[in-house]
Design an enzyme around this catalytic site. Structure first.
Site, PDB file in Angstrom:
ATOM      1  N   HIS A 199      14.522  52.386  48.009  1.00 23.13           N
ATOM      2  CA  HIS A 199      14.743  53.674  47.281  1.00 23.13           C
ATOM      3  C   HIS A 199      15.429  54.350  48.486  1.00 23.13           C
ATOM      4  O   HIS A 199      16.318  55.074  47.823  1.00 23.13           O
ATOM      5  CB  HIS A 199      13.691  54.081  46.662  1.00 23.13           C
ATOM      6  CG  HIS A 199      14.045  54.910  45.479  1.00 23.13           C
ATOM      7  ND1 HIS A 199      14.538  53.964  44.261  1.00 23.13           N
ATOM      8  CD2 HIS A 199      13.828  55.861  44.643  1.00 23.13           C
ATOM      9  CE1 HIS A 199      14.915  54.765  43.269  1.00 23.13           C
ATOM     10  NE2 HIS A 199      14.421  56.061  43.293  1.00 23.13           N
ATOM     11  N   GLU A 219      14.800  45.863  32.884  1.00 29.19           N
ATOM     12  CA  GLU A 219      14.467  45.700  34.192  1.00 29.19           C
ATOM     13  C   GLU A 219      13.368  44.822  34.534  1.00 29.19           C
ATOM     14  O   GLU A 219      12.877  44.717  35.608  1.00 29.19           O
ATOM     15  CB  GLU A 219      14.471  47.102  35.072  1.00 29.19           C
ATOM     16  CG  GLU A 219      13.416  47.950  34.484  1.00 29.19           C
ATOM     17  CD  GLU A 219      13.467  49.407  34.727  1.00 29.19           C
ATOM     18  OE1 GLU A 219      13.765  49.623  36.101  1.00 29.19           O
ATOM     19  OE2 GLU A 219      12.790  50.283  34.131  1.00 29.19           O
ATOM     20  N   ASP A 262      15.418  46.310  40.036  1.00 26.64           N
ATOM     21  CA  ASP A 262      13.981  45.851  39.918  1.00 26.64           C
ATOM     22  C   ASP A 262      14.084  44.551  39.097  1.00 26.64           C
ATOM     23  O   ASP A 262      13.032  43.626  39.061  1.00 26.64           O
ATOM     24  CB  ASP A 262      13.103  46.817  38.716  1.00 26.64           C
ATOM     25  CG  ASP A 262      12.481  47.996  39.553  1.00 26.64           C
ATOM     26  OD1 ASP A 262      11.925  47.550  40.746  1.00 26.64           O
ATOM     27  OD2 ASP A 262      12.133  49.023  39.091  1.00 26.64           O
ATOM     28  N   CYS A 318      23.113  49.682  35.722  1.00 23.05           N
ATOM     29  CA  CYS A 318      22.925  50.957  36.745  1.00 23.05           C
ATOM     30  C   CYS A 318      22.379  50.618  37.842  1.00 23.05           C
ATOM     31  O   CYS A 318      21.817  51.476  38.688  1.00 23.05           O
ATOM     32  CB  CYS A 318      22.462  52.045  35.760  1.00 23.05           C
ATOM     33  SG  CYS A 318      20.605  51.762  35.319  1.00 23.05           S
TER      34      CYS A 318
END
Length: 598
Positions: A212, A457, A481, A528
């Site tokens: 992240h 995800e 994910d 996304c």
């Protein structure tokens, strides 16, 4: 970004003997020449308070959890140091082993336990006292080796105290504008504290290119190198350093030739960026006229300006975690409304997809962690919709804020970590209940509620997409994910991050099938995840039939450039050929060949 001219550069360190090349994972591209700001970890504000006798067992357990977390950090550092190679790797490995030993039934831990039990000290205070006691004893011994051991004890103790406090280092807040931050680790919460222009680049000892922190660095356009274990040796604040985020290379104490070479490369890089900027206002469409919506993923409000500057036609993923970062309380409905209203208003009528809270893994909220803990494996634990349904008041506050802000511009509500139809049904019930409550309270909200969608995800959701279609107004595929869970690889784990492969046939088949089903059901769908922002994958998504991509702001123009060279029919044919393959290396080669030609 800061550039050091030759007359500013220290002259005594410009010899080949002082020069070091440090390699890591190129997490965010760009070239910066500047001065290092080494994160100062030597000061911790220790809270000294007496605990009640009944709380002694809990405080002792807290100490041991802090010890376990510290040991895990040190083991990660040792693992990362293996990438350094040579004598440096061995030296760092021995040092990390020594630090682990100091935390394993050592005088430091035993002494802290004793102070908790006999003097009712809180754990942080107890550790601080023991560190001072050991250091004072060593200070009277005239021996350089023992003095070094005292320094090691202090370093280990400070690490333990930081784990106990659950605090990130905040010393970078005093850094000068344009600084190059050097740290053991930079978390998303740390990055939320960055001021505009304050950090021009950063290099860390820990971290992976798909984590992240890397995603946020790319989105903010901050060059970054992660997992450069050797950066923790021999660097001082003020040292001149060159950071090449694309190549994952940092040069400490560069020569004059280095400075000249990288200054030219930086100018070339800036020129290439300026050329891309000319695409900002041209249509995002293929050569045969098929329009593709290019939206931005937003982690922090500070990213909004870059999204608009790069021509985003909407926000495809607004991660709401920013409203919970670095706070020891949970923001209420009104506070969340104010934060969201600012973003929706600034988008001036462009659509905004707001994802409800997905706290877990790297994304921690202090208030929730203190109340609920993080679990043994946060990535597989209580996060996303699971947490929201466990604590529905969290979801209700978010939904109420979103419904109120929907009068200011078009919004959608995205539910993360969905596995079952039941979760979406329950989320929709809460959504409608909140709408009813707001109307009864006199709040104006739209007659037709904003769309409520599911994030795909988790493989279970992808495999049951036809069932989820019954309760979902739209879908958004989170490739990060989805890849992680399909391959059982933690992309933030330094030891296995290199195995993370979004081109694995299983991942591609899940993505293809979700897009196919969504189009058959006439349900809007977007991608996304980080794959959306890589021009290498753009032909594949167009070939699958995708017409909406959402990505980091910095990726918008490169993807648009790639789109405008593509033909839809050719992309469909290439995607079909790719899906006949079973080897990801073969798939990668086919994509590269197609991108070279088309």
């Amino acid at each position: 970004m800061q550039v050091i001219s030759k007359d500013q550069t220290p002259t005594d360190d410009q010899s080949p003997n002082g020069r070091r090349v440090i390699t890591g994972l190129g997490a965010s591209g760009g070239i910066v020449i500047g001065r290092a700001f080494v994160l100062d970890r030597q000061y911790i504000d220790v809270s000294r308070k007496q605990i009640q006798p009944a709380n002694i067992p809990d405080e002792t357990e807290r100490l041991h959890k802090g010890v376990a977390e510290s040991i895990e950090q040190l083991k990660r550092l040792k693992s990362q140091s293996a990438n350094v190679g040579g004598a440096a790797s061995e030296e760092l490995g021995f040092l990390m082993d020594a630090y682990v030993h100091m935390l394993t039934q050592s005088r430091l831990v035993r002494g802290a336990e004793e102070l908790i039990k006999t003097r009712n000290m809180n754990a942080v205070h107890a550790v601080s006292e023991v560190i001072d006691e050991i250091a004072n004893q060593f200070s009277g011994i005239d021996d350089r080796y023992i003095a070094a051991r005292a320094s090691d004890i202090r370093e280990v103790g400070l690490r333990l105290m930081r784990c106990l406090l659950g605090e990130t280092d905040r010393a970078f807040e005093t850094a000068a504008k344009g600084t190059i931050l050097i740290a053991e680790e930079v978390s998303p919460a740390d990055m939320a504290r960055f001021q505009p222009g304050q950090v021009s680049a950063f290099v860390t000892a820990l971290g992976g290119a798909e984590g992240h922190t890397a995603i946020m660095a790319r989105s903010l356009g901050i060059p970054a190198i992660l997992g450069a274990a050797d950066i923790i040796r021999g660097i001082s604040g003020g040292d001149v350093i060159i950071v090449d985020g694309g190549r994952g290379e940092a040069i400490l104490r560069p020569t004059d030739d280095d400075l000249a070479h990288y200054t030219q490369r930086r100018e070339d890089w800036l020129a290439a960026r300026a050329k891309l900027a000319s695409l900002r206002d041209v249509p995002s469409a293929t050569r045969d006229g098929v329009e593709i919506d290019l939206h931005a993923n937003i982690e922090l409000p500070i990213e909004l300006a870059a999204a608009l500057e790069n021509g985003a036609t909407g926000i495809g993923l607004l991660r709401s975690e920013f409203m919970f970062m670095n706070k020891d309380y949970l923001p209420d409905e009104d506070e969340q409304y104010a934060e969201l209203a600012d973003i929706v208003t600034r988008m001036e009528g462009k659509p905004v997809t707001i994802r409800t809270l997905d706290i877990g893994g790297e994304k921690l909220a202090v208030a929730l962690q203190a109340e609920m803990g993080s679990g043994p494996n946060p990535a597989l634990g209580l996060r996303g919709i699971r947490l929201s349904l466990r604590k529905p008041e969290l979801l209700e506050a978010q939904m109420a804020a979103i419904l109120r802000v929907s009068l200011l511009g078009p919004v959608r509500v995205l539910i993360p970590m969905v596995v079952s139809v039941h979760e979406m049904s329950r989320a929709r019930q809460i959504y409608q209940s909140v709408a009813k409550r707001l109307r009864e309270q006199g709040h104006a909200i739209p007659d037709e509620l904003p769309p409520l969608g599911a994030m795909i995800e988790i493989p279970a959701a992808a495999l049951t997409i036809d069932a989820l279609a019954r309760e979902s107004d739209f879908f958004a595929i989170g490739t990060n994910d989805l890849t992680q869970y399909t391959l059982a690889i933690d992309r933030t784990d330094d030891q296995v991050a290199g195995l993370y492969d979004p081109l694995h046939p299983s991942v591609l088949r899940l993505i293809r099938d979700v897009i196919k089903t969504s189009r058959e059901r006439n349900i809007p769908i977007s991608v996304c995840g980080e794959m959306a922002g890589d021009p290498r994958y753009t032909p594949l998504f167009i070939g699958f039939g995708l017409r909406n991509l959402s990505m980091s702001s910095v990726s918008l123009l490169p993807v648009k450039q790639r789109l405008r060279r593509l033909d839809t029919r050719n992309s469909e044919q290439q995607a079909a050929r790719v899906m006949e393959q079973w080897d990801s290396a073969r798939i990668a080669m086919m994509l590269d060949d197609f991108n070279d030609l088309a």
